[in-house]
Design an enzyme around this catalytic site. Structure first.
Site, PDB file in Angstrom:
ATOM      1  N   ASP A 196       0.733  -1.383   0.179  1.00 31.76           N
ATOM      2  CA  ASP A 196       0.159  -0.132  -0.092  1.00 31.76           C
ATOM      3  C   ASP A 196       0.949   0.848  -0.038  1.00 31.76           C
ATOM      4  O   ASP A 196       1.979   1.095   0.370  1.00 31.76           O
ATOM      5  CB  ASP A 196      -0.881   0.208   1.262  1.00 31.76           C
ATOM      6  CG  ASP A 196      -0.802  -0.366   2.612  1.00 31.76           C
ATOM      7  OD1 ASP A 196       0.693  -0.955   2.276  1.00 31.76           O
ATOM      8  OD2 ASP A 196      -1.085  -0.588   3.841  1.00 31.76           O
ATOM      9  N   ASN A 239      -7.315  -3.441  14.569  1.00 24.88           N
ATOM     10  CA  ASN A 239      -8.573  -3.643  13.811  1.00 24.88           C
ATOM     11  C   ASN A 239      -8.818  -4.803  13.126  1.00 24.88           C
ATOM     12  O   ASN A 239     -10.309  -4.877  12.013  1.00 24.88           O
ATOM     13  CB  ASN A 239      -9.221  -2.345  13.280  1.00 24.88           C
ATOM     14  CG  ASN A 239      -8.692  -2.065  12.599  1.00 24.88           C
ATOM     15  OD1 ASN A 239      -8.152  -2.946  11.687  1.00 24.88           O
ATOM     16  ND2 ASN A 239      -9.376  -0.767  11.065  1.00 24.88           N
ATOM     17  N   HIS A 275      -7.347  -5.166  10.237  1.00 29.57           N
ATOM     18  CA  HIS A 275      -6.806  -5.155   8.814  1.00 29.57           C
ATOM     19  C   HIS A 275      -5.312  -5.527   7.952  1.00 29.57           C
ATOM     20  O   HIS A 275      -4.234  -5.936   9.007  1.00 29.57           O
ATOM     21  CB  HIS A 275      -6.779  -3.299   8.546  1.00 29.57           C
ATOM     22  CG  HIS A 275      -5.499  -2.286   8.521  1.00 29.57           C
ATOM     23  ND1 HIS A 275      -5.559  -1.530   9.620  1.00 29.57           N
ATOM     24  CD2 HIS A 275      -3.889  -2.146   8.638  1.00 29.57           C
ATOM     25  CE1 HIS A 275      -4.707  -0.414  10.490  1.00 29.57           C
ATOM     26  NE2 HIS A 275      -3.744  -1.310   9.291  1.00 29.57           N
ATOM     27  N   GLU A 332      -9.732  -2.139   5.243  1.00 32.02           N
ATOM     28  CA  GLU A 332     -10.055  -1.939   6.481  1.00 32.02           C
ATOM     29  C   GLU A 332     -11.884  -2.694   6.791  1.00 32.02           C
ATOM     30  O   GLU A 332     -11.347  -3.215   5.905  1.00 32.02           O
ATOM     31  CB  GLU A 332     -10.659  -0.397   7.034  1.00 32.02           C
ATOM     32  CG  GLU A 332      -9.336   0.668   6.955  1.00 32.02           C
ATOM     33  CD  GLU A 332      -8.722   0.488   8.138  1.00 32.02           C
ATOM     34  OE1 GLU A 332      -8.569  -0.512   9.237  1.00 32.02           O
ATOM     35  OE2 GLU A 332      -7.979   1.886   8.528  1.00 32.02           O
TER      36      GLU A 332
HETATM   37  C1  GLP Z   1      -0.429   0.076   8.221  1.00 32.06           C
HETATM   38  C2  GLP Z   1       0.060  -0.415   6.844  1.00 32.06           C
HETATM   39  C3  GLP Z   1       0.001  -1.700   7.327  1.00 32.06           C
HETATM   40  C4  GLP Z   1       0.267  -2.387   8.799  1.00 32.06           C
HETATM   41  C5  GLP Z   1      -0.348  -1.839   9.898  1.00 32.06           C
HETATM   42  C6  GLP Z   1       0.178  -2.201  11.078  1.00 32.06           C
HETATM   43  O1  GLP Z   1      -1.705   0.786   8.589  1.00 32.06           O
HETATM   44  N1  GLP Z   1      -0.731   0.047   6.322  1.00 32.06           N
HETATM   45  O2  GLP Z   1      -0.159  -2.830   6.279  1.00 32.06           O
HETATM   46  O3  GLP Z   1      -0.022  -4.010   8.323  1.00 32.06           O
HETATM   47  O4  GLP Z   1       0.320  -0.551   9.480  1.00 32.06           O
HETATM   48  O5  GLP Z   1       1.020  -1.262  11.516  1.00 32.06           O
HETATM   49  P1  GLP Z   1       2.067  -1.535  12.601  1.00 32.06           P
HETATM   50  O6  GLP Z   1       3.165  -2.866  12.681  1.00 32.06           O
HETATM   51  O7  GLP Z   1       2.765  -0.220  12.979  1.00 32.06           O
HETATM   52  O8  GLP Z   1       2.134  -2.130  13.721  1.00 32.06           O
END
Ligand code: GLP
Length: 259
Positions: free
Chosen positions: A67, A136, A138, A143
């Protein structure tokens, strides 16, 4: 689904980096789908170490990212492109042509997303998708409510996900873009192998729901139950809401598996 539980996030990261090194040793031109966020930072650090020790060669690998923020360009310091350049692409000396990412500055987002899908197909599809997970549930920026048949598209980022990403924008929430481009759930599920990393207590409920809950668009990561080759690499905090039986079973599975 293979579940491995480790003492701490270092062990998760090291295992993920080693699995990818094995993958690249077997197939040097592997196609990888890569995540951002805090969770994979240590994995990238271990990958760079392996590159320096000549135990990992990424020069022939092709990478796509899950992304990118929409409305900021690849030069913006908060962009995922800059994150990837910092933590992996530059220190691992990866040729820019091999590191494909969605362009958050594309004026025609529909076309940008269609081209991305086409580029993944043209590369032969994804060998290994590495995922993080949001609290959540995702995956990528898919989402809750994202259709399981979704493809690469522009999406609105939930407030809690924007907050989780504020660290990339000097902790200024108002600077985190409100939309993003993300590969879809269908795109992720087409990967031949999926590796999901989760560390920390804040992920425990999402991990338990991913494994034991119903397969529902309300928890995008539950779609992984439908995939035949998924490994979850968890630290014990992220695994805190799982019961021992699952851990014993999966330990047996672990012995029968390798990437
Ligand atoms: C962002 C990314 C996701 C990732 C998520 C979790 O939202 N778009 O791909 O999995 O963060 O983040 P973290 O690893 O900082 O908890």
């Amino acid at each position: 689904m293979q579940i491995e539980i480790f003492e701490d996030e270092q062990a998760v990261a090291q295992t993920a980096a080693n699995l990818l090194a094995n993958q690249l040793a077997t197939k040097p031109n592997s196609v990888l789908l890569l995540p951002t966020g805090r969770t994979p930072l240590l994995m990238y650090a271990h990958m760079v170490e392996l590159v320096q020790q000549k135990q990992l060669d990424l020069t022939n690998a092709k990478t796509f990212n899950l992304d990118e923020f929409y409305g900021i360009g690849p030069e913006h310091p908060g962009s995922y492109r800059q994150y990837m350049e910092r933590v992996l692409f530059v220190p691992a000396a990866m040729p820019t042509a091999n590191t494909v990412m969605l362009n958050g500055a594309a004026t025609d987002s529909v076309r940008e997303c269609a081209d991305y899908e086409a580029a993944i197909k043209a590369a032969g599809g994804v060998d290994v998708a590495v995922l993080g997970i949001g609290a959540n549930g995702h995956i990528g920026f898919n989402e809750p409510g994202s259709p399981f048949d979704s493809r690469t598209r522009q999406v609105r980022i939930q407030p809690e996900t924007r907050a989780a990403n504020a660290f990339l924008f000097n902790n200024k929430l108002e600077e985190v873009p409100e939309t993003a481009l993300t590969v879809g759930i269908a795109t992720i599920l087409e990967a031949r192998k999926i590796l999901l990393l989760a560390t920390g207590e804040s992920k425990a409920a999402a991990i338990a729901a991913l494994i034991n809950g119903p397969i529902t668009e309300g928890l995008p990561a539950s779609s992984l139950q439908k995939h035949p080759n998924v490994s979850l690499l968890l630290d014990k905090n992220a695994a805190a809401q799982l019961n021992t039986n699952e851990i014993v079973t999966t330990e047996v599975e672990r012995l029968a598996h390798s990437l």
